[in-house]
Scaffold this active site. Structure first.
Site, short mmCIF file in Angstrom:
data_model
loop_
_atom_site.label_atom_id
_atom_site.label_comp_id
_atom_site.label_asym_id
_atom_site.label_seq_id
_atom_site.Cartn_x
_atom_site.Cartn_y
_atom_site.Cartn_z
N ASP A 1 8.45 1.22 -4.32
CA ASP A 1 8.20 -0.14 -3.87
C ASP A 1 9.38 -0.53 -2.98
O ASP A 1 10.35 0.21 -2.81
CB ASP A 1 7.99 -1.08 -5.06
C1 BGC Z 1 5.44 -5.42 -3.42
C2 BGC Z 1 4.35 -4.39 -3.27
C3 BGC Z 1 4.01 -4.22 -1.79
C4 BGC Z 1 5.25 -3.87 -1.02
C5 BGC Z 1 5.00 -3.64 0.46
C6 BGC Z 1 6.62 -5.15 -2.49
O1 BGC Z 1 7.56 -6.16 -2.51
O2 BGC Z 1 5.89 -5.40 -4.77
O3 BGC Z 1 3.22 -4.78 -4.01
O4 BGC Z 1 3.03 -3.24 -1.65
O5 BGC Z 1 6.19 -4.92 -1.16
O6 BGC Z 1 4.71 -4.80 1.13
#
Ligand code: BGC
Length: 767
Positions: A311
């Protein structure tokens, strides 16, 4: 540090599986074209493939982070990222705002063109298209996942994902960070609305539909109308102790396997291509540093062969936030050795690349581990057909933003919206009723959509969604301007934090309430996600509560319309409400569907995907343990356990009545490996056609681990005309009777089980 992590082994593995894994590492077994490419790549090229940066890092402009100006790639920054660092992946939108398909085409084509030299490995672009192509202007916005769960309609979930895949690929983007397969029994958590709610079976069933909608029934993602899906966030993300985003969770292995794992297992079995890791910390170990979860469980046990991506910034977090590494370099070593294939670095990608190259040269990360990761990334790129074409011909996507797609989104909203209370059958309303609409959610497209809509927090929705109807607009179109008036009473501060509100002509709204026949009071929350969406008080806000009390005191019936990402507690005002309708976050067609429900053109059929709490200290899911809902215990103390949800999981009313009869079991005694069939007759005894979700719950009446009071094991949604009846059959298999035992393995124990459908029950015995 590595030893400390190793000491926290959660999962026992047999020597046999370890050997199998070692074999795979030595000879990863990739397709010949991947092997051939891998053998030509330098270490720098390989590490570049493992790197993902955010688009803002390579664009230019006066204000790169919020400007509405046309987005342009910066040639120097592009050269550095792709020619020097050989970066393999990009994510996110530019300046945190949606762009047209034409702009997406230009940007992504520009990026692919920058990669034409050398080995010409295409870049893979990823976004969060979680309820439609969220970052594409003009795309079709569906209800958010929590609402789709309320629809209990597998076909609508499949269709929503198909449309999303089509419109995402129309935007030249082949990789979608969706679905969210997290279990969220906690209404405090700021991302509950991104999930399918609190039941493992419901999440598994609908999650599989989303995977198939994105990837196709055969997972052939080279299809130009499909995308690669990304299951997230593996594993146990939404059950932090504090209820706040990215804070520690403590989950036993038994609970992890019983509640959190099934949806991911089902999605892996359905062929999902990629997975994103939980940004949080479980039992003291950040999941990005936990090889027991990332290698032993995910790879060796579940057999997942696809790509593992971090993430946002989560390798950096091992050092900066979670303090389990002494510096950036050690954080990278831990994460890559724990099984991460691609780092969503986001910003400082140079540091990631340089450090990882050094780590390999120093022998601290084995080149075999790098080959394995890069092999998976290249495999995905081949499977997506990116080597043939790294962008899409957007003009060929003639159904983009079409009426056909809009209709699917509208139907989904119509089946999701849930009628929770309807005193004296006040609903449906007559079209000639004089209606006052009030509340901060009355005239807002932003609140209907929620976060991840045209931007991360959803704050730019009004700019992109003016052609769709707010609740006020939909009601005015339906009943006529003469019947509908609107005074907000309370409004959200659009430039403030999501929970900031102000009094907005409250006295006037209260006065107008007495002149109306009925008040449609639209309350709830403004849009948010992730950490900015954290919440300290689950009650509905003070100002909205005051508005509700004062409007109710005006003496006219009040229909409370909830529009919220999580169930805010309304027990202080609910008794004064004549009707309550939960819309969740129903998307761009949500207000049209709501107006059709309120005036009776759609018969509501949504069912709650969670327990709606009544008190902040009673956040108990429906599948709790018996001690949490005890009947009165007789004796000196005469106590009971306070199980008191406002409404239970599965609750949802209709304008017609359904009667359940003839619950029959195929046998009343089976072996632990046998199956049993339950049948039930359901009849529409009212005067309107309607849809009903028939749910089967199973209770294991005693077991070596205290069983849940009941668990959902089957559901079917049917349509019945007045007087019509249907008989449904549910098969209960050994896996549905099993639970995760004390040895963390599934087991079916002999004993009694209770089947419950509607209010009818029958028991059977496993011998
Ligand atoms: C979120 C994810 C997301 C990623 C990319 C993160 O902060 O937890 O769910 O896919 O950002 O945008």
């Amino acid at each position: 540090m590595k030893n400390a992590i190793a000491a926290m082994l959660l999962f026992a593995v047999t020597t046999h599986t370890l050997q199998a894994q070692n074999k795979r590492e030595d000879k990863p077994g990739f397709h010949t074209e991947v092997q051939a490419l891998l053998s030509k790549m330098s270490l720098e090229e390989k590490v570049g493939q493992m790197t993902q940066l955010t688009l803002d890092v390579i664009t230019k402009g006066p204000d790169r982070f919020s400007s509405a100006e046309p987005v342009e790639l910066d040639p120097e920054l592009v050269k550095k990222a792709f020619s020097k660092y050989k970066v393999g992946s990009v994510l996110n939108t530019a300046n945190n705002r949606a762009r047209s398909v034409e702009v997406w085409h230009k940007i992504i084509r520009g990026i692919q063109d920058a990669n034409k030299g050398g080995l010409a490995i295409p870049v893979i672009y990823g976004v969060d298209a979680i309820h439609g192509a969220t970052y594409t202007a003009g795309a079709t916005m569906f209800p958010q996942q929590i609402a789709m769960a309320a629809s209990r309609n597998r076909e609508l979930v499949l269709k929503g994902a198909e449309v999303t895949a089509y419109e995402t690929r129309a935007s030249s983007i082949p990789w979608n960070f969706s679905p969210v397969l997290d279990l969220c029994p906690d209404p405090r958590f700021p991302r509950q609305w991104e999930t399918f709610g609190e039941d493992p079976f419901l999440i598994s069933e609908l999650g599989v539909q989303m995977i198939k909608g994105y990837e196709g029934q055969d997972n052939k993602i080279s299809d130009p109308f499909r995308v690669a899906s990304c299951m997230k966030h593996f594993l146990g993300y939404q059950v932090s102790v504090s209820g706040k985003d990215r804070t520690p969770a403590y989950i036993s292995e038994q609970a992890l396997r019983e509640y959190h794992l099934p949806a991911f297992k089902a999605a892996i079995d359905a062929g999902a291509h990629t997975i994103m890791i939980n940004s949080g910390i479980i039992n003291g170990v950040p999941v990005h540093a936990n090889s027991d979860i990332l290698i032993k469980l995910l790879r060796q046990e579940l057999g997942f062969k696809g790509l593992v991506v971090t993430d946002w910034g989560d390798i950096e977090n091992l050092y900066q936030r979670d303090k389990i590494a002494r510096d950036h370099k050690e954080a990278i070593m831990i994460a890559i050795n724990s099984g991460i294939d691609m780092s969503m670095v986001a910003y400082e990608y140079e540091r990631f690349c340089d450090n990882l190259i050094e780590l390999v040269k120093e022998g601290k990360v084995k080149e075999a581990r790098i080959n394995e990761a890069v092999g998976r990334i290249l495999t995905l790129k081949f499977e997506l057909g990116l080597f043939q074409k790294g962008f899409s011909d957007y003009k060929k996507y003639t159904k983009f933003g079409s009426d056909e797609f809009a209709r699917s989104a509208y139907l989904a909203a119509g089946e999701a919206i849930t009628l929770l209370k309807n005193q004296n059958s006040i609903l449906p309303l007559k079209r000639n009723a004089k209606v006052l609409i009030a509340g901060p959610n009355s005239n807002s497209m932003r609140t209907l959509n929620g976060g991840w809509t045209y931007s991360w927090q959803g704050e730019k929705v009004e700019e992109f969604a003016s052609k769709y109807n707010t609740i006020v607009e939909a009601f005015t179109k339906k009943a006529g301007a003469a019947q509908v008036s609107y005074i907000p009473g309370v409004s959200y501060k659009m430039a403030g934090k999501y929970f900031e509100e102000f009094e907005d002509r409250m006295d006037e709204a209260v006065k107008a309430a007495s002149a109306a026949d009925v008040v449609i009071l639209c309350l709830g929350e403004n849009s948010y996600t992730e950490t900015p969406g954290n919440l300290s008080d689950l009650y509905l806000s003070d100002l909205q509560t005051e508005l509700a009390k004062r409007i109710a005191a005006a003496g006219k019936p009040v229909v409370l319309v909830l529009n919220e990402g999580r169930p805010r507690i309304i027990s202080r005002i609910e008794p004064q409400m004549a009707a309550v309708v939960q819309t969740y976050l129903p998307g761009n067609y949500g207000a049209d569907a709501l107006a059709d429900i309120i005036y009776g053109d759609i018969n509501p059929s949504g069912k709650l995907p969670y327990n709606y709490p009544k008190f902040p200290n009673s956040l108990v899911p429906y599948n709790h343990k018996p001690s949490e809902s005890r009947e009165v215990v007789q004796g000196v103390y005469n106590y009971d356990a306070d199980y008191n949800p406002q409404w239970e999981f599965g609750h949802g009313l209709s304008y017609t009545n359904f009667s359940y009869s003839n619950l029959l079991l195929s046998t009343d005694k089976i072996s632990a490996t046998g199956t049993i069939t339950a049948s039930i007759e359901v009849k529409n005894t009212g005067s309107r056609e309607g849809k009903e979700t028939v749910e089967l719950y199973l209770s294991d009446l005693y077991a070596s681990i205290t069983p849940d009071v009941k668990r959902l094991k089957g559901f079917e949604k049917i349509n019945l005309k007045p007087g019509e009846s249907k008989t449904l059959h549910f098969t209960i298999s050994p896996s549905q009777m099993s639970f995760i035992g004390r040895d963390n393995k599934p087991v079916v124990e002999p004993g009694e089980f209770k089947v419950e459908i509607g209010k009818l029950t029958k028991t059977f015995t496993v011998q």
